[in-house]
Design an enzyme around this catalytic site. Structure first.
Site, PDB file in Angstrom:
ATOM      1  N   ASP A   1       0.345   0.735  -6.274  1.00 21.73           N
ATOM      2  CA  ASP A   1      -0.479   1.645  -7.094  1.00 21.73           C
ATOM      3  C   ASP A   1      -1.196   2.715  -6.282  1.00 21.73           C
ATOM      4  O   ASP A   1      -1.813   3.605  -6.847  1.00 21.73           O
ATOM      5  CB  ASP A   1      -1.541   0.833  -7.837  1.00 21.73           C
ATOM      6  CG  ASP A   1      -2.579   0.271  -6.872  1.00 21.73           C
ATOM      7  OD1 ASP A   1      -2.185  -0.421  -5.908  1.00 21.73           O
ATOM      8  OD2 ASP A   1      -3.785   0.550  -7.050  1.00 21.73           O
TER       9      ASP A   1
ATOM     10  N   ASP B   1      -3.459  -5.963  -5.320  1.00 19.29           N
ATOM     11  CA  ASP B   1      -4.557  -5.363  -6.103  1.00 19.29           C
ATOM     12  C   ASP B   1      -4.082  -4.056  -6.760  1.00 19.29           C
ATOM     13  O   ASP B   1      -3.628  -3.137  -6.069  1.00 19.29           O
ATOM     14  CB  ASP B   1      -5.765  -5.022  -5.198  1.00 19.29           C
ATOM     15  CG  ASP B   1      -6.321  -6.241  -4.474  1.00 19.29           C
ATOM     16  OD1 ASP B   1      -6.085  -7.381  -4.927  1.00 19.29           O
ATOM     17  OD2 ASP B   1      -6.999  -6.043  -3.439  1.00 19.29           O
TER      18      ASP B   1
ATOM     19  N   ASP C   1       2.834  -4.657  -3.666  1.00 23.82           N
ATOM     20  CA  ASP C   1       1.388  -4.633  -3.412  1.00 23.82           C
ATOM     21  C   ASP C   1       0.718  -5.615  -4.389  1.00 23.82           C
ATOM     22  O   ASP C   1       1.350  -6.036  -5.374  1.00 23.82           O
ATOM     23  CB  ASP C   1       0.878  -3.207  -3.640  1.00 23.82           C
ATOM     24  CG  ASP C   1      -0.624  -3.124  -3.589  1.00 23.82           C
ATOM     25  OD1 ASP C   1      -1.201  -3.578  -2.590  1.00 23.82           O
ATOM     26  OD2 ASP C   1      -1.235  -2.626  -4.559  1.00 23.82           O
TER      27      ASP C   1
ATOM     28  N   LYS D   1      -1.218  -0.972   5.725  1.00 28.22           N
ATOM     29  CA  LYS D   1      -0.593   0.197   5.124  1.00 28.22           C
ATOM     30  C   LYS D   1      -1.545   1.386   5.174  1.00 28.22           C
ATOM     31  O   LYS D   1      -2.733   1.162   5.014  1.00 28.22           O
ATOM     32  CB  LYS D   1      -0.236  -0.096   3.657  1.00 28.22           C
ATOM     33  CG  LYS D   1       0.682  -1.269   3.446  1.00 28.22           C
ATOM     34  CD  LYS D   1       0.835  -1.610   1.961  1.00 28.22           C
ATOM     35  CE  LYS D   1      -0.390  -2.263   1.382  1.00 28.22           C
ATOM     36  NZ  LYS D   1      -0.252  -2.673  -0.032  1.00 28.22           N
TER      37      LYS D   1
END
Lengths: 338, 338
Positions: free
Chosen positions: A288, A66, A64, A262
């Site tokens: 995250d 960000d 991922d 996602k």
């Protein structure tokens, strides 16, 4: 080695992680296209004892962006991230960047990665803008015009993919509450899909047009992502993101979209359309967000690692409200040296 | 006498109306401020036999507008409506016009009524724009600035009521996805309420600003109405209305509003603030929406009459999905001569 701003994972935390929800049973998750089973076993804390096994277990590392490569402010790098990418490259791993952020094109991401000290080839970057273009072109094989409520990044990816679209940017029609004006606005024929992503020009006229095109049941309704609703940008500043815009169009149109982003499994189909060589058993997703990233990994049946540098924390992981990861670590940089 | 476009209520329909749901028990409706009991008895068809009793039972006639006085196209008069108003005036009845449409000011309604051949004094007109001003000023006694996501009609009512507001019209800031630009947009101090109504200038920046002001839990969140989501304007044309805009702000802000409009009981509080002489037992509400109009009457405990010239039809009434009226009639003009 302790990197990042959160508390270091300790023996106590390990106990906490290990002791909660041991009675949890497998649970079915139903979404738009598939039913998957969540991982019911407890997350393993990544440490010296299992780091080597972790690195050897996977050929493909899906990352991922960000909150994983940089903080959720989009600016502050997670320390050591450049070294992680260099190390994984040196080990011959396939690194894929898989992000729900629909603002940027893959080229934007490539340039952003360079500013953070590492490089990636564009075909290893799966911004959801690009993935949405892959879905329309290569999976849905959509043939016709797209009404795009989206970002410059999406427009750029659609152009590259040879998809005909319009609607991007500020709406050309004047604002009016008068039904006569609304009826006179230009509507184009042969619109085969309405696509909604992040759009800073989101406007009443766009909601009206999107909802109107979607009255044709033959017109596809595709959203780049839907779980990210709004983020606190600062004290008293709440930034609406794609989920808000998608839900608005869904409400007005009285239809639900096909979602590429996602945690929906479609994103993996888009990635594998470009990388059919990927073996799911040898792939790990690192992110995250328990909902988007770990949820995605569980939905598509791949292993996952949860990092504490972004959206969710250990309390969230232990709350029982979210999908459980295979591994948990303080920061992606933990895989350098623990 | 048969007026309007729908099927004439016949003996058969009467049987149908009378035979369905006789086993229905009372049902509690819970909303933002009160719990009310729905009317469980079956609707009475208004006919020659009970017209005189109907007219004698009530001193106050609350009339919905769109779909009741004119068709939902806002243009075509329901035939005979002017005569109904003249007759009720001649009988000395108090006529109040109570509408969820937040586009117009009361003055707009007065002029519109004149174009349909009848008159009303402005203090007998309760457009929800006006009612929202009454709520803020006389009930909530809000003291401070209002961020208004609304129509010219609302702005005009707020000005008349001496409410300080801003935000109305096209948003002044440029569109940007950049968090830096979003943080730099002007936010005013002392904003004590965010009000959302119909707004043809609804824009990403407005969602951002409304959601941001609403992060202060002291800032009130008021919506003019929420049950009307979107209407088909014509084939393939779906007009989003206030409910869509309110739900968008609620999603981004993660808060639910206080709603003034029907079917919420607050609307009656606003009406009675201006007309404390009203006796609920001597009041009937006449409207075309089972959800908004008949629901409102039931929620506040007054009698109601359902007309078939607008949103809902007899099948809807008999479906069991909606609140039940006290009376049902083809058109409001039925009270002239049946």
């Amino acid at each position: 080695m302790h990197l990042g701003n959160g508390p270091k994972l300790s023996g106590n935390l390990l106990c906490k992680i290990g002791s909660v929800h041991v009675m949890q049973t497998d649970k079915k998750i139903t979404n738009q296209t598939h039913t998957y089973t969540t991982m019911a076993s407890e997350p393993k804390v990544l440490d010296k004892g299992n780091l080597s096994e972790f690195l050897q277990s996977y050929d493909t590392f899906m990352l991922d962006c960000d909150g994983t490569l940089w903080e959720v402010d989009h600016i502050t790098a997670i320390p050591g991230i450049d070294k992680v990418i260099h190390m994984l490259n040196k080990l011959g791993k396939r690194i894929l960047f898989v992000t729900n952020n629909s603002v940027h094109s893959n080229l934007n991401y490539k340039l952003k990665f360079q500013s953070f000290g590492f490089d990636a080839s564009e075909d290893h970057i799966f911004g959801v803008a690009y993935a949405t273009a892959v879905y329309l072109k290569d999976i849905a094989k959509m043939d016709g015009l797209v009404y795009l409520v989206g970002s410059p990044g999406m427009a750029s990816e659609f152009s590259k993919a040879g998809i005909n679209y319009f609607g991007f940017g500020a709406d050309p029609d004047k604002a009016s509450w008068d039904p006569k004006d609304l009826l006179e606005m230009e509507f184009r024929p042969n619109v085969k899909a309405v696509v909604v992503g992040y759009d800073e020009h989101f406007h009443y006229n766009k909601i009206y047009k999107a909802a109107s095109y979607l009255q044709d049941s033959e017109c596809m309704y595709v959203a780049s992502n839907d779980v990210e609703i709004s983020f606190p940008l600062g004290p008293g500043r709440m930034q609406p993101v794609t989920g808000t815009l998608v839900k608005t169009v869904s409400i007005a149109a009285r239809r639900e979209p096909i979602v590429v982003g996602k945690p929906h499994p479609l994103f993996l189909d888009c990635v594998m359309k470009k990388h059919p060589e990927i073996v799911k058993e040898r792939t790990v997703f690192i992110g995250d967000s328990l909902k988007a990233d770990i949820g995605f990994a569980n939905n598509v049946g791949i292993d996952s690692a949860f990092v504490l540098t972004g959206t969710h924390n250990l309390n969230d992981m232990n709350s029982g409200e979210f999908p459980k990861p295979t591994y948990v670590m303080q920061s992606l940089a933990d895989i350098l040296d623990i």
